[in-house]
Motif scaffolding. Sequence first.
Motif, PDB file in Angstrom:
ATOM      1  N   VAL A   1      -5.121   5.095  -9.801  1.00 41.63           N
ATOM      2  CA  VAL A   1      -5.568   3.771  -9.305  1.00 41.63           C
ATOM      3  C   VAL A   1      -4.834   3.091  -7.974  1.00 41.63           C
ATOM      4  CG1 VAL A   1      -5.464   1.276 -10.058  1.00 41.63           C
ATOM      5  CG2 VAL A   1      -6.163   3.093 -11.852  1.00 41.63           C
ATOM      6  N   SER A   2      -3.527   3.413  -7.818  1.00 41.31           N
ATOM      7  CA  SER A   2      -2.838   3.132  -6.711  1.00 41.31           C
ATOM      8  C   SER A   2      -3.353   3.922  -5.523  1.00 41.31           C
ATOM      9  CB  SER A   2      -1.383   3.160  -6.910  1.00 41.31           C
ATOM     10  OG  SER A   2      -0.888   2.479  -8.138  1.00 41.31           O
ATOM     11  N   ALA A   3      -3.615   5.065  -5.751  1.00 41.93           N
ATOM     12  CA  ALA A   3      -4.188   5.921  -4.458  1.00 41.93           C
ATOM     13  C   ALA A   3      -5.367   5.433  -4.212  1.00 41.93           C
ATOM     14  CB  ALA A   3      -4.145   7.118  -5.015  1.00 41.93           C
ATOM     15  N   ARG A   4      -6.355   5.172  -5.061  1.00 40.27           N
ATOM     16  CA  ARG A   4      -7.902   4.781  -4.906  1.00 40.27           C
ATOM     17  C   ARG A   4      -7.660   3.387  -4.098  1.00 40.27           C
ATOM     18  NH1 ARG A   4     -10.447   0.691  -5.797  1.00 40.27           N
ATOM     19  NH2 ARG A   4     -12.903   0.574  -5.616  1.00 40.27           N
ATOM     20  N   TYR A   5      -6.909   2.397  -4.482  1.00 41.11           N
ATOM     21  CA  TYR A   5      -6.590   1.122  -3.828  1.00 41.11           C
ATOM     22  C   TYR A   5      -6.503   1.415  -2.204  1.00 41.11           C
ATOM     23  CZ  TYR A   5      -5.808  -3.766  -2.727  1.00 41.11           C
ATOM     24  OH  TYR A   5      -5.805  -4.995  -2.397  1.00 41.11           O
TER      25      TYR A   5
ATOM     26  N   LEU B   1       0.628  -1.194  -0.012  1.00 44.41           N
ATOM     27  CA  LEU B   1       0.067   0.045   0.141  1.00 44.41           C
ATOM     28  C   LEU B   1       0.879   1.177   0.180  1.00 44.41           C
ATOM     29  CD1 LEU B   1      -2.604  -0.975   2.709  1.00 44.41           C
ATOM     30  CD2 LEU B   1      -3.001  -1.220   0.334  1.00 44.41           C
ATOM     31  N   LEU B   2       0.312   2.114  -0.733  1.00 39.69           N
ATOM     32  CA  LEU B   2       0.905   3.582  -0.637  1.00 39.69           C
ATOM     33  C   LEU B   2       0.825   4.213   0.941  1.00 39.69           C
ATOM     34  CD1 LEU B   2      -0.423   5.586  -3.652  1.00 39.69           C
ATOM     35  CD2 LEU B   2       2.003   4.764  -3.341  1.00 39.69           C
TER      36      LEU B   2
ATOM     37  N   PRO C   1      -3.653  13.695  -9.169  1.00 43.81           N
ATOM     38  CA  PRO C   1      -2.889  12.292  -9.630  1.00 43.81           C
ATOM     39  C   PRO C   1      -1.862  12.736 -11.085  1.00 43.81           C
ATOM     40  CG  PRO C   1      -5.120  12.210 -10.480  1.00 43.81           C
ATOM     41  CD  PRO C   1      -5.030  13.317  -9.670  1.00 43.81           C
ATOM     42  N   GLY C   2      -0.625  12.345 -10.954  1.00 38.39           N
ATOM     43  CA  GLY C   2       0.087  12.775 -11.916  1.00 38.39           C
ATOM     44  C   GLY C   2      -0.225  11.805 -13.340  1.00 38.39           C
ATOM     45  N   SER C   3      -0.833  10.904 -13.113  1.00 42.46           N
ATOM     46  CA  SER C   3      -1.148   9.871 -14.070  1.00 42.46           C
ATOM     47  C   SER C   3      -2.244   9.082 -13.876  1.00 42.46           C
ATOM     48  CB  SER C   3       0.120   8.973 -14.658  1.00 42.46           C
ATOM     49  OG  SER C   3       0.346   8.102 -13.373  1.00 42.46           O
ATOM     50  N   PRO C   4      -2.932   8.319 -14.729  1.00 41.04           N
ATOM     51  CA  PRO C   4      -4.248   7.344 -14.434  1.00 41.04           C
ATOM     52  C   PRO C   4      -3.611   6.116 -13.455  1.00 41.04           C
ATOM     53  CG  PRO C   4      -4.227   7.859 -16.481  1.00 41.04           C
ATOM     54  CD  PRO C   4      -2.858   8.526 -16.286  1.00 41.04           C
ATOM     55  N   GLU C   5      -2.511   5.721 -13.724  1.00 41.91           N
ATOM     56  CA  GLU C   5      -1.910   4.716 -12.792  1.00 41.91           C
ATOM     57  C   GLU C   5      -1.789   5.300 -11.572  1.00 41.91           C
ATOM     58  OE1 GLU C   5      -1.302   4.256 -17.176  1.00 41.91           O
ATOM     59  OE2 GLU C   5      -0.503   5.880 -15.871  1.00 41.91           O
TER      60      GLU C   5
END
Length: 839
Positions: free
Chosen positions: A334-338, A314-315, A327-331
């Motif tokens: 996604v990681s932040a939302r998780y 996890l972040l 977000p700097g990118s869609p990826e």
Amino acid sequence: MTQKAADPISMRMAAFRRVLQLEADRGHENKAVVGGLDRFLDRWRGDLTDDEVKQLSTSLTSILAQRKYDALSMEQRERWVYEALASLDDQDAFRETIVAPEQPMPVKPRATRVAKPKQPKPVPEGISLDSPPTVIKGVGPGIAVKLEALGIDTIRGLLYHYPSRHLAVSQIANLPQGEETAIVGSVWDVGLIRMGKGGALQSTEAVLGDETGNIRVMWFNQPYVARYVRPGNRIIVNGYFRGYRGQPTFEANGYEVVQDDDDRLAPGSLLPVYPATKGMPQRTLRRIIANALTTWLPRLSDHFPEEILARQNLLGVADALRDYHQPGSPEAKVSARYRLAFDEMFIRQIFMLTRKHEWQADRAMPLTTIKAVMQSFIDALPFTLTKAQARSLKEVLADIASEVPARRLVEGEVGSGKTVVALAAMIAAVAHGHQAAIMAPTEILAQQHFQTISGLLEGMVRPINEPNNLVIEMDSLPKPMSIGLMLGSHTKRQKDEMKRKMEDHAVDILVGTHALIQGDVNIPDLALAVVDEEHRFGVAQRGALGGKGRRPHLISMSATPIPRSLALTFYGDMDISIIDELPLGRTPNQTRWLRPDQRDQANRFIRKEVAAGHQAFVVCPLIDESDSLQTSAAVEEYKRLSEETFADLNVGLLHGRMNLKEKGSVMERFRSGEIDVLVATPVVEVGVDIPNATVMMVEGADRFGLSALHQLRGRVGRSDAQGYCILMADKPSEDAQARLSVMEQESDGFRIAEEDLKLRGPGELTGTRQSGIPDMKLASLQDTDLLSAAREEANGVLLRDATLELPEHKLIGEALHRLTAKADEEEAEALAAKGKSRA
């Protein structure tokens, strides 16, 4: 060394030069700016002050005085542009900001995030994440009121006010047609235009340019924008790229003046769009939240220990919040939302499991099964238990035999036989000389339970058989068993009499509604509490019932099939028994979705069933959850059916605004067969049991969720006669059509519930979410892997530290406290609202 900022006239000259260069690049076709070069020059000249006009060189003044560009030939245009550029080279005021013709407009790359943020400025003593937003610069009392309307009353609330979506920042040359997006550029020209009949409406029009081209931007019916957006400004605008009067136009929804070094400007960046309220534009929310992120993320401690972060990959919470907002990118998003969704799942699992541990911390009275009593009850039943009923009864009896207080949910289809399982458990309590109670959410359902219990004990001697009191003799019990009914609508004399009987132990099993948890109701020897339709009660209400007498065993029932992921999230504090089998002789109801032009066919079918000696329901649409509107619709439908369609049949009416006596009278007439067709609001979803009813026709079926439709369908076909469900929908949406098709094809309530979860989400599932548990913002109940991981980690933490007192779990405990405080607040508001609606 910092470059000196250009003066206003220099900025105007720079804009003029860019337009001329673009016009030359495009072959002098007068397409460099929307509306043509003449229109641009008229506004450009009009924006110059008297002092600035005096600063113009002689050659430039001469160029500007020449005839209209649009009237020139191609050769004349080329010469005019060449001379205009040369005149600009002579303009002293422009010397510092000359841009070479071949040099493109610079685009600042997105800033690279550094691992260690700058040391934040010290925060005044006494200010924390739980301080009001007014401590943030730029948030005054007026803005604070608007934030509160969004549910934001702390700095923490700002950090967790997530964007509802993000818009991609596009270049002007690559704008997608008809799709909301954002563009960043320099304002070259701005002004008001009149529109509509007689020019009654004013709108703001601007020309915005980036290194790929220019675009006309329109703020329709928003003249005030022209007061705030000026030539030379760098702005970010969100809206839609469309054609307007034959010209490419960007229809703006909002704007924000930005700095050149703002790292949101790069193409492909994602711009947050927040849930907002009236008087709170996006630019204001973005500014406030960005300030909160900058100041407070460096101070935000992660509530997860390092081992959980590493194990679940996890972040950190600060990185996740930053990357979800910006977000700097869609990826990265996604990681932040998780991570943030994991937080929501995890803390709710802690909430559920902690509540279960707290419930079981006290001791209950062990209610071991007395075989003779239980066998006597089962043998006297007018039917044989199904395998699913027997299995669930075994699980319930095993729970209540322990001194650890039971907390079990028994769920099953309408008519699957949950009440007989609950009654067996209550008789086990009575056999030990204790009392039991069953609480239902509505008076109709409470009466239904009393009548059902009476029917289940039909073969036994009844020394007393009164409307609110039933006494049964069982040979295996040392004394007759008394069953009482107490409702909020009973007279004071009736309620006082039942309270006295309870206190004197003259009643063994009490059936009632919320009236059972009122402070002056005393059940001195309560050993078992049964709550029907569990989700309709709040945490405090269930707790109040559990507080009567010693710690009772708690058995909950639900006729709403609940998907496993939903059960783990909202019922994670309970063990679950599932009755997934219908009684012998029952067949699934047949369901058809009919179009409006098939209504006569449906009416003929109802007549056919009535002629065969059966009865039918007609349920009116669900209208905005408004009792008054639903009642009006039911009354109108009743008049139409009773006076026209079924004038020769006996048609009855049942709605939520009738008093108990009126409802009871209608239901008794329907139950006795006097009423052929009952018109009703969705009140029949719960608690109406008419075995002779075979047809359920639902008007406006597209307004109901799958689970609600399945509940209604389960109210018919409750005998050995085939049941039928007719779904009427005038103009269903695509989503509604999908739901109606599922109803036609599927009869299993649990599979229907899974489909409902996919189609509508947990917040829309009718009757599945418990009161007192705040909604999740990011987590989806279809994230089954995330849910399993969060539950596993929550179990691990509580097994090691049940009270969350270890230093590494201190912040988890604080997060749990915030969730429970929010739950209590929401439940209090819901109960207050319910009380007002009843008044």
